[in-house]
Design a protein around this motif. Structure first.
Motif, PDB file in Angstrom:
ATOM      1  N   ALA A  37       0.830  -1.206   0.000  1.00  0.00           N
ATOM      2  CA  ALA A  37       0.000   0.000   0.000  1.00  0.00           C
ATOM      3  C   ALA A  37       0.865   1.257   0.000  1.00  0.00           C
ATOM      4  O   ALA A  37       0.544   2.253  -0.659  1.00  0.00           O
ATOM      5  CB  ALA A  37      -0.929  -0.008   1.205  1.00  0.00           C
ATOM      6  N   GLU A  38       1.983   1.212   0.734  1.00  0.00           N
ATOM      7  CA  GLU A  38       2.860   2.379   0.795  1.00  0.00           C
ATOM      8  C   GLU A  38       3.494   2.678  -0.562  1.00  0.00           C
ATOM      9  O   GLU A  38       3.540   3.826  -1.004  1.00  0.00           O
ATOM     10  CB  GLU A  38       3.959   2.158   1.852  1.00  0.00           C
ATOM     11  CG  GLU A  38       3.468   2.063   3.274  1.00  0.00           C
ATOM     12  CD  GLU A  38       2.803   0.719   3.593  1.00  0.00           C
ATOM     13  OE1 GLU A  38       2.097   0.636   4.614  1.00  0.00           O
ATOM     14  OE2 GLU A  38       2.997  -0.239   2.797  1.00  0.00           O
ATOM     15  N   SER A  39       3.982   1.630  -1.225  1.00  0.00           N
ATOM     16  CA  SER A  39       4.631   1.828  -2.516  1.00  0.00           C
ATOM     17  C   SER A  39       3.635   2.325  -3.556  1.00  0.00           C
ATOM     18  O   SER A  39       3.922   3.271  -4.306  1.00  0.00           O
ATOM     19  CB  SER A  39       5.268   0.520  -2.981  1.00  0.00           C
ATOM     20  OG  SER A  39       5.803   0.648  -4.281  1.00  0.00           O
ATOM     21  N   VAL A  40       2.454   1.706  -3.620  1.00  0.00           N
ATOM     22  CA  VAL A  40       1.447   2.130  -4.597  1.00  0.00           C
ATOM     23  C   VAL A  40       0.990   3.552  -4.291  1.00  0.00           C
ATOM     24  O   VAL A  40       0.793   4.364  -5.208  1.00  0.00           O
ATOM     25  CB  VAL A  40       0.264   1.148  -4.593  1.00  0.00           C
ATOM     26  CG1 VAL A  40      -0.900   1.702  -5.416  1.00  0.00           C
ATOM     27  CG2 VAL A  40       0.704  -0.211  -5.141  1.00  0.00           C
ATOM     28  N   GLY A  48       0.289  12.248  -9.532  1.00  0.00           N
ATOM     29  CA  GLY A  48      -0.713  13.299  -9.399  1.00  0.00           C
ATOM     30  C   GLY A  48      -2.137  12.809  -9.271  1.00  0.00           C
ATOM     31  O   GLY A  48      -3.084  13.567  -9.507  1.00  0.00           O
ATOM     32  N   HIS A  49      -2.335  11.545  -8.880  1.00  0.00           N
ATOM     33  CA  HIS A  49      -3.693  11.045  -8.689  1.00  0.00           C
ATOM     34  C   HIS A  49      -4.313  11.698  -7.456  1.00  0.00           C
ATOM     35  O   HIS A  49      -3.660  11.794  -6.414  1.00  0.00           O
ATOM     36  CB  HIS A  49      -3.690   9.522  -8.534  1.00  0.00           C
ATOM     37  CG  HIS A  49      -5.044   8.897  -8.647  1.00  0.00           C
ATOM     38  ND1 HIS A  49      -5.919   8.845  -7.591  1.00  0.00           N
ATOM     39  CD2 HIS A  49      -5.672   8.321  -9.692  1.00  0.00           C
ATOM     40  CE1 HIS A  49      -7.031   8.246  -7.977  1.00  0.00           C
ATOM     41  NE2 HIS A  49      -6.906   7.921  -9.256  1.00  0.00           N
ATOM     42  N   PRO A  50      -5.559  12.156  -7.530  1.00  0.00           N
ATOM     43  CA  PRO A  50      -6.138  12.902  -6.398  1.00  0.00           C
ATOM     44  C   PRO A  50      -6.351  12.060  -5.146  1.00  0.00           C
ATOM     45  O   PRO A  50      -6.374  12.612  -4.030  1.00  0.00           O
ATOM     46  CB  PRO A  50      -7.481  13.404  -6.960  1.00  0.00           C
ATOM     47  CG  PRO A  50      -7.796  12.488  -8.095  1.00  0.00           C
ATOM     48  CD  PRO A  50      -6.484  12.108  -8.685  1.00  0.00           C
ATOM     49  N   VAL A  51      -6.552  10.755  -5.292  1.00  0.00           N
ATOM     50  CA  VAL A  51      -6.729   9.882  -4.134  1.00  0.00           C
ATOM     51  C   VAL A  51      -5.551   8.915  -4.083  1.00  0.00           C
ATOM     52  O   VAL A  51      -5.367   8.107  -5.000  1.00  0.00           O
ATOM     53  CB  VAL A  51      -8.051   9.087  -4.215  1.00  0.00           C
ATOM     54  CG1 VAL A  51      -8.205   8.188  -2.997  1.00  0.00           C
ATOM     55  CG2 VAL A  51      -9.235  10.022  -4.351  1.00  0.00           C
ATOM     56  N   HIS A  52      -4.739   9.023  -3.056  1.00  0.00           N
ATOM     57  CA  HIS A  52      -3.561   8.175  -3.000  1.00  0.00           C
ATOM     58  C   HIS A  52      -3.456   7.405  -1.687  1.00  0.00           C
ATOM     59  O   HIS A  52      -2.418   6.820  -1.398  1.00  0.00           O
ATOM     60  CB  HIS A  52      -2.287   8.997  -3.231  1.00  0.00           C
ATOM     61  CG  HIS A  52      -2.219  10.261  -2.448  1.00  0.00           C
ATOM     62  ND1 HIS A  52      -2.467  11.478  -3.018  1.00  0.00           N
ATOM     63  CD2 HIS A  52      -1.963  10.482  -1.144  1.00  0.00           C
ATOM     64  CE1 HIS A  52      -2.343  12.430  -2.100  1.00  0.00           C
ATOM     65  NE2 HIS A  52      -2.045  11.846  -0.953  1.00  0.00           N
ATOM     66  N   LEU A  68      -3.863  -4.407  -8.760  1.00  0.00           N
ATOM     67  CA  LEU A  68      -5.184  -3.817  -8.552  1.00  0.00           C
ATOM     68  C   LEU A  68      -5.213  -3.243  -7.145  1.00  0.00           C
ATOM     69  O   LEU A  68      -4.997  -3.968  -6.165  1.00  0.00           O
ATOM     70  CB  LEU A  68      -6.283  -4.865  -8.721  1.00  0.00           C
ATOM     71  CG  LEU A  68      -7.713  -4.387  -8.470  1.00  0.00           C
ATOM     72  CD1 LEU A  68      -8.141  -3.391  -9.551  1.00  0.00           C
ATOM     73  CD2 LEU A  68      -8.674  -5.576  -8.424  1.00  0.00           C
ATOM     74  N   ALA A  69      -5.448  -1.943  -7.046  1.00  0.00           N
ATOM     75  CA  ALA A  69      -5.432  -1.260  -5.743  1.00  0.00           C
ATOM     76  C   ALA A  69      -6.812  -0.710  -5.421  1.00  0.00           C
ATOM     77  O   ALA A  69      -7.484  -0.131  -6.291  1.00  0.00           O
ATOM     78  CB  ALA A  69      -4.407  -0.131  -5.748  1.00  0.00           C
ATOM     79  N   ARG A  70      -7.217  -0.887  -4.168  1.00  0.00           N
ATOM     80  CA  ARG A  70      -8.456  -0.278  -3.681  1.00  0.00           C
ATOM     81  C   ARG A  70      -8.072   0.969  -2.897  1.00  0.00           C
ATOM     82  O   ARG A  70      -7.178   0.935  -2.035  1.00  0.00           O
ATOM     83  CB  ARG A  70      -9.213  -1.249  -2.788  1.00  0.00           C
ATOM     84  CG  ARG A  70     -10.537  -0.701  -2.270  1.00  0.00           C
ATOM     85  CD  ARG A  70     -11.292  -1.750  -1.490  1.00  0.00           C
ATOM     86  NE  ARG A  70     -12.570  -1.240  -1.005  1.00  0.00           N
ATOM     87  CZ  ARG A  70     -13.462  -1.979  -0.366  1.00  0.00           C
ATOM     88  NH1 ARG A  70     -13.199  -3.272  -0.121  1.00  0.00           N
ATOM     89  NH2 ARG A  70     -14.604  -1.456   0.038  1.00  0.00           N
TER      90      ARG A  70
END
Length: 393
Positions: A37-40, A48-52, A68-70
């Protein structure tokens, strides 16, 4: 010196190995740190994705690195790293999905195709919007006797819309995305190519491919880049999400790296080939079950009926689609030979029937789609052949 695209095509379709452009082995065992999760989250922030804020990450089975990330807002994104063995810029899918953004697809259809959200310019990671984990075509063919007709209808409608896009203006701007049929014109192999053949049954496979060379040449001569096509409608690239954007069709087509301009009947035929393989594979768990053929016929007819409602097909187009269905079977045999080292029962069946689809498309189209012919005619003999082989005789 790196092999040319023609060299790679021959290597893939004739079943021999050539040195890959790049030395990094695959699969890779030292990259688990990328799928946290930290790396993604860092990649999403960098891009620049608004939700990280990432709540979970699942690594997907693929030749390349895919995750695939939630996210914290319950949306999902797919991250795709470049395939170091073949990619230089990792820009194939962004190019094709960007092209689709320029076009006037019906909103319900456009919502069934992913969108590029952002690209990390440093890591060259592409971020695509995704749906929650859901069954694929491969999963449903494995579990269900019949595919739900609404799913087949939705799939056909997406393809009709895609194939119906006028391409005259954009095709010249994307000249490098003109595709050709994925079979070689020439099947004569050199001594070097022969000794690098894959698998224990390479001789059987190569002999079958060489017998099909006249048909391959005809397919090349008939091929015209008249439509935008997906070109890779494998069982894992067709999803049936339960939750989808409002108004979207109940189907999702993913993985557009190979898309381009080609014959729309290739998409139609390749999908029919996937249905054939899926139904045939189920027979392994129920030896002697001849009921798979009527189930296959029902699925194929439902799909083609829905496709023809939006884009009527001539007899010549239908025969060409059947030949491409045969190509899909041959591709499946090729993959088994190269990845598993042998054809096995399913591989031999794919090779056997792939040849017949390519050589006798009018007979196969009668069997799978049209009314039954005379008892004892070629379609009846092919039917008996299908049932005998499927039952393991």
């Amino acid at each position: 010196m790196n092999p040319s695209p023609e060299d790679l095509l021959r290597a893939r379709t004739l079943g021999f190995l050539i040195p890959r452009p790049g030395a990094r082995p695959s699969p890779r065992a030292d990259d688990d740190h990328l799928f946290t999760a930290e790396s993604v989250g860092r990649i999403l922030r960098s891009a620049g994705h608004p939700v990280h804020d990432v709540t979970s990450v699942v690594r997907c089975i693929s030749r390349r690195r895919v995750a695939l990330a939630r996210l914290a807002d319950d949306s999902h994104v797919l991250l795709k790293w470049p395939d170091e063995d073949i990619d230089v810029q990792n820009d194939y899918e962004p190019t094709m999905l960007g092209l689709l953004d320029e076009l006037r697809l019906p909103p319900r259809v456009r919502a069934s195709i992913p969108r590029i959200l952002t690209v990390d310019p440093w890591a060259r990671v592409v971020v695509v919007d995704a749906v929650a984990p859901c069954p694929s075509l491969h999963d449903m063919l494995k579990e269900e006797n019949r595919l739900p007709e609404p799913c087949l209808t939705a799939l056909a409608r997406v393809l009709v819309a895609l194939h119906g896009i006028p391409v005259e203006g954009i095709r010249d701007r994307y000249e490098d995305r003109r595709l050709g049929p994925p079979v070689p014109r020439d099947t004569v192999v050199s001594t070097w190519e022969y000794v690098h053949g894959c698998g224990l049954e390479f001789d059987d496979y190569l002999r079958a491919m060489q017998e099909l060379e006249p048909s391959f040449r005809d397919l090349h001569d008939q091929w015209a880049p008249s439509s935008l096509i997906h070109f890779d409608l494998g069982g894992d690239n067709v999803l049936f999400p339960a939750e989808r954007p409002e108004g979207a069709l109940p189907v999702r087509l993913i993985d557009w790296e190979l898309a381009g301009f080609g014959d729309p009947m290739y998409d139609v035929g390749f999908l029919v080939g996937q249905l054939f393989v899926g139904h045939m594979r189920r027979v392994r768990f129920s030896i002697g079950d001849s009921g798979w053929l009527p189930r296959l016929q029902a699925d194929v007819r439902a799909f083609l009926r829905a496709y023809s409602a939006g884009a009527p097909m001539s007899a010549e187009q239908l025969n060409r689609a059947v030949q491409y269905a045969g190509i899909a079977l041959l591709v499946h045999a090729t993959v088994r030979l190269q990845q598993l080292g042998g054809l096995g029962r399913i591989g031999y069946l794919c090779l056997h029937f792939g040849k017949r689809f390519v050589q006798f498309p009018n007979v196969v189209s009668t069997l799978l789609i049209g009314a039954a012919g005379k008892v004892g005619g070629p379609d009846e003999r092919l039917r008996e052949d299908l049932l005998a082989n499927s039952a393991g005789n």
